[in-house]
Design a protein around this motif. Structure first.
Motif, short mmCIF file in Angstrom:
data_model
loop_
_atom_site.label_atom_id
_atom_site.label_comp_id
_atom_site.label_asym_id
_atom_site.label_seq_id
_atom_site.Cartn_x
_atom_site.Cartn_y
_atom_site.Cartn_z
N GLN A 50 -11.41 -4.55 -7.09
CA GLN A 50 -12.03 -4.64 -5.77
C GLN A 50 -12.22 -6.09 -5.33
O GLN A 50 -11.89 -6.47 -4.22
N LYS B 243 -15.53 -2.34 2.58
CA LYS B 243 -14.94 -1.26 3.35
C LYS B 243 -13.42 -1.43 3.40
O LYS B 243 -12.65 -0.52 3.10
N HIS C 213 -11.70 -0.83 0.08
CA HIS C 213 -11.55 0.59 -0.25
C HIS C 213 -10.39 1.21 0.52
O HIS C 213 -9.61 1.98 -0.05
N GLU C 214 -10.28 0.86 1.79
CA GLU C 214 -9.16 1.39 2.59
C GLU C 214 -7.82 1.00 1.99
O GLU C 214 -6.92 1.84 1.82
N ALA D 204 -7.15 -0.06 -1.03
CA ALA D 204 -6.94 0.52 -2.36
C ALA D 204 -6.44 1.95 -2.24
O ALA D 204 -5.56 2.38 -2.99
N ALA D 205 -6.98 2.67 -1.27
CA ALA D 205 -6.53 4.04 -1.06
C ALA D 205 -5.07 4.04 -0.61
O ALA D 205 -4.27 4.88 -1.03
N HIS E 267 -2.93 3.59 -3.52
CA HIS E 267 -3.28 4.50 -4.62
C HIS E 267 -3.87 3.80 -5.83
O HIS E 267 -3.49 4.09 -6.97
N ASP F 12 -7.40 3.44 -5.72
CA ASP F 12 -8.83 3.57 -5.40
C ASP F 12 -9.66 4.07 -6.58
O ASP F 12 -10.87 3.93 -6.57
N ASP F 13 -9.00 4.60 -7.62
CA ASP F 13 -9.77 5.00 -8.79
C ASP F 13 -9.84 3.89 -9.84
O ASP F 13 -10.36 4.08 -10.93
N LEU G 260 -10.96 0.63 -9.00
CA LEU G 260 -11.60 -0.51 -8.36
C LEU G 260 -12.45 -1.38 -9.28
O LEU G 260 -12.57 -2.57 -9.06
N ALA H 237 -2.06 -4.79 -2.01
CA ALA H 237 -3.29 -4.59 -1.24
C ALA H 237 -3.94 -5.92 -0.91
O ALA H 237 -4.41 -6.15 0.21
#
Ligand SMILES: Nc1ncnc2c1ncn2[C@@H]1O[C@H](COP(=O)(O)OP(=O)(O)OP(=O)(O)O)[C@@H](O)[C@H]1O
Ligand SMILES: [Mg+2]
Lengths: 353, 297
Positions: A93, A112, A115-116, A118-119, A122, A124-125, A127, A145
């Protein structure tokens, strides 16, 4: 942002020029692939665009602005390094947030955005992990990212997908293409994988030996390679290249004598050799022996002997079993002649000449 | 194999590898530590015949009430706080400069390493001259900027600063070399990435250099703190066998030395050693605890 190189030369040691008098324009909003053999200067070109390296000679423009003298801090590009270069002491992160932190965004906004992104790639798990705890492919995606985080006007990617498995690679390249289309960010993408380059780029620049060998659309690159190097570099299986003299008998009357006399090497794409009954736009008919025939899934390759030269064809799927000798067609499309300097003098787009 | 499970055989093998090292460590490190712990509880000790007739805490109560020992603890803390942070900051700054001018780094590395391999006595001799109140280089230089001569080595107010300055200087070389190694190990690609990400030189320093250098900084700090707590020979040499004017440079180890060699109070000497041991242990534990959060390996 449009990127222009004017007569750019680069030498690391002041003796050997790695890039020689490079001139090109990368159109605003396009996705350009840099393709070429290892050591061809692809990473070096990216470093020049980013401002991490200054050219030895020549100018670099972003739009109409001369940025030659500006360093990376001033040029504000996004970059994914060949070796990711994720900060080892920061979590995923924090890595993604880093450019935002430098830009002075608030903590909440940074989180914020991180997170966007990272999603999007793929991860986001992952971070809270450090880069050292990620697989190569995950690190690469975090690096993507991070490069996207600051919404750069130019995005530079140095082999960003080289460590992904085949499926994820295709998924990510589509993703990069989608992001690129959506944001309209001018993107320069270095890759070794010509298939990748063919699929996602608007234009491909082939770099070799410090020169641009060809800079054109993927289609043109394949259908009308400017020179022997490009013809041999692009295409799988590799183009058949044989001495032009071996074909001169069969080409007499089909190709003008003037061209034939200058031709040194003939290039024949494996799909340009077909069975006569399946021919579309035949140039001439050749006669030869079958050496070997292999079928892999829905693809097949036939090794043919023509005048003691070996030719490979991928279009002989219908070849009757036990054929020993045959007449086969040489198609117009996919046949080229190159002169002694390797320049194309016949075939391709302008073969009317 | 990376994930091999220990077996009886592999454990025995491991211990065998360690054996030579263990024998030496136990004889020369562990045994003396235990012995001095025991000795600190000797209250009646006939050292000619090595007979102990009474054990107790009186050595520690003596220390608790001895103003000299209080002074020694205070001086030691002043010394540690005076030397370690400045030493680290100065050696890091010099290492950063040397790292920038690569072609000089080799020569300077040798020059800065010299104090480390030169005997403390020789160094102290030179500094004795530098600090000389009439002919000293330092007072000469201070005189140039209009500062009155300072009687560095004989004025109780200035003896400790003099000791601190010399010790900082003496420790620089080793730390600079360590920092240079650490700086060299930071891959330039992190700086490139940081520059791309919009970090200017200062933010590259705080966001890349400092965190990636933290293991070395930690090593240098722990090493410096422990070394400074044990300061002795610098004092002995600089003040020519005394603890400075009016004991102004009396430290714990100097106190221990006096109790042991000049007053033959072995129990008290051992007890002060034990106090020093726990003091160092306590400070080191604090550093370890701090490093959990702030040192990035
Ligand atoms: N820092 C450097 N100092 C000196 N020479 C360098 C440096 N970086 C690259 N080179 C040289 O420049 C040439 C081009 O290198 P570059 O990294 O641009 O190649 P590349 O096309 O990215 O290759 P690859 O596909 O293997 O990544 C090589 O011959 C290399 O030896
Ligand atoms: Mg490269």
């Amino acid at each position: 942002m449009q990127v222009t190189f004017k007569d750019v030369t680069l030498s690391y040691d002041g003796k050997r020029d790695i890039l020689k008098h490079l001139n090109f324009v990368i159109q605003e909003g396009s996705l350009v692939c840099l393709l070429g053999p290892s050591g061809g200067g692809k990473s070096t070109t990216l470093m020049l665009i980013s401002g991490l390296l200054a050219p030895t000679h020549g100018q670099i423009y972003f739009g109409d602005t001369d940025v030659t003298k500006e360093d990376a801090l001033g040029r504000k590009v996004g970059m994914v390094f060949q070796n990711y270069a994720l900060y080892p002491h920061l979590t995923v992160q924090k890595n993604i947030e880093f450019p935002l932190k430098m830009a002075g965004l608030s903590r909440a906004d940074r989180a914020k955005k991180a997170h966007e992104l990272a999603a999007l790639v793929h991860v986001d798990d992952q971070l809270d992990k450090k880069p050292g705890e990620l697989s190569g492919g995950q690190q690469q995606r975090v690096a993507i990212a991070r490069a996207l985080a600051k919404e750069p006007s130019i995005l530079l990617l140095d082999e960003p997908l080289s460590n992904l498995d085949a499926r994820l690679r295709i998924e990510m390249r589509e993703e990069i293409r989608r992001i690129q289309r959506e944001t309209g960010v001018t993107t320069v993408f270095v890759t070794h994988d010509q298939d990748e380059a063919m699929h996602i780029s608007d234009q491909i620049m082939v770099l070799h030996d410090g020169h641009i060998q060809q800079f054109s659309t993927p289609k043109t690159l394949y259908a009308s390679p400017d020179n022997l190097f490009v013809a041999q570099f692009i295409g799988e299986p590799v183009i058949n290249s044989v001495p032009a003299s071996a074909l001169s008998h069969d080409l007499a009357g089909v190709v003008s004598d003037d061209i034939l006399s200058r031709a040194q090497t003939a290039g024949i794409r494996p799909e340009a050799l077909t069975l006569p009954q399946r021919a579309l736009d035949p140039l001439t008919t050749l006669h030869g022996k079958v050496i070997e025939f292999d079928q892999f899934g829905r693809e097949s390759t036939a090794k043919l002997d023509y005048n003691d030269l070996q030719l490979i064809s991928t279009e002989m799927g219908q070849l009757p079993h036990n054929t020993q000798e045959l007449d086969f067609t040489l198609e117009k499309k996919g046949f080229f002649l190159f002169d002694a300097d390797g320049k194309r003098i016949f075939g391709g787009d302008d073969h009317a000449e | 194999m990376l994930n091999e499970k220990p077996t009886v055989k592999s454990t025995i093998k491991g211990w065998l590898y360690l054996l030579p090292m263990l024998v030496i460590t136990i004889t020369f490190n562990i045994y003396p530590i235990i012995k001095s712990f025991l000795m600190s509880f000797y209250t009646k000790y006939d050292f000619y015949n090595d007979i102990v007739s009474a054990y107790g805490f009186s050595n520690f109560t003596y220390l608790w009430n001895d103003p000299d020992f209080h002074l020694a603890v205070r001086n030691t803390l002043v010394f540690v706080i005076g030397v370690v942070p400045l030493n680290i900051i100065i050696s890091l700054a010099i290492a950063l400069l040397l790292n920038k001018i690569k072609f000089l780094a080799g020569a300077f590395r040798t020059i800065y390493f010299l104090p480390f391999v030169t005997s403390t006595v020789a160094i102290a001799q030179v500094w004795n001259w530098i600090y000389h109140s009439d002919y000293g280089l330092l007072n000469y230089l201070l005189g140039l900027v209009g500062v009155n001569p300072i009687n560095w080595l004989n004025d109780p107010k200035w003896a400790m600063p003099a000791l601190i300055i010399m010790s900082i200087w003496k420790g620089l070389g080793f730390n600079i070399v360590l920092f240079l190694v650490g700086l060299n190990n930071i891959n330039t690609r992190y700086y490139q990435a940081a520059e791309i990400d919009g970090a200017n030189a200062w933010r590259q320093f705080t966001n890349v250099t400092l965190p990636l250098l933290s293991p070395i900084t930690f090593l240098v700090t722990v090493n410096g703190v422990i070394g400074s707590f044990k300061v002795f020979d610098e004092i002995f040499a600089l003040f020519q066998g005394s603890s400075g004017p009016s004991k102004s440079a009396l430290t714990i180890v100097y106190y221990l030395y006096e109790k042991f060699y000049t007053e033959w109070k072995y129990g008290i000497a051992a007890a002060s050693g034990v106090v020093l041991f726990f003091l160092i242990l306590f400070v080191t534990l604090i550093q370890l605890w701090y490093s959990r959060k702030h040192v990035h390996y």
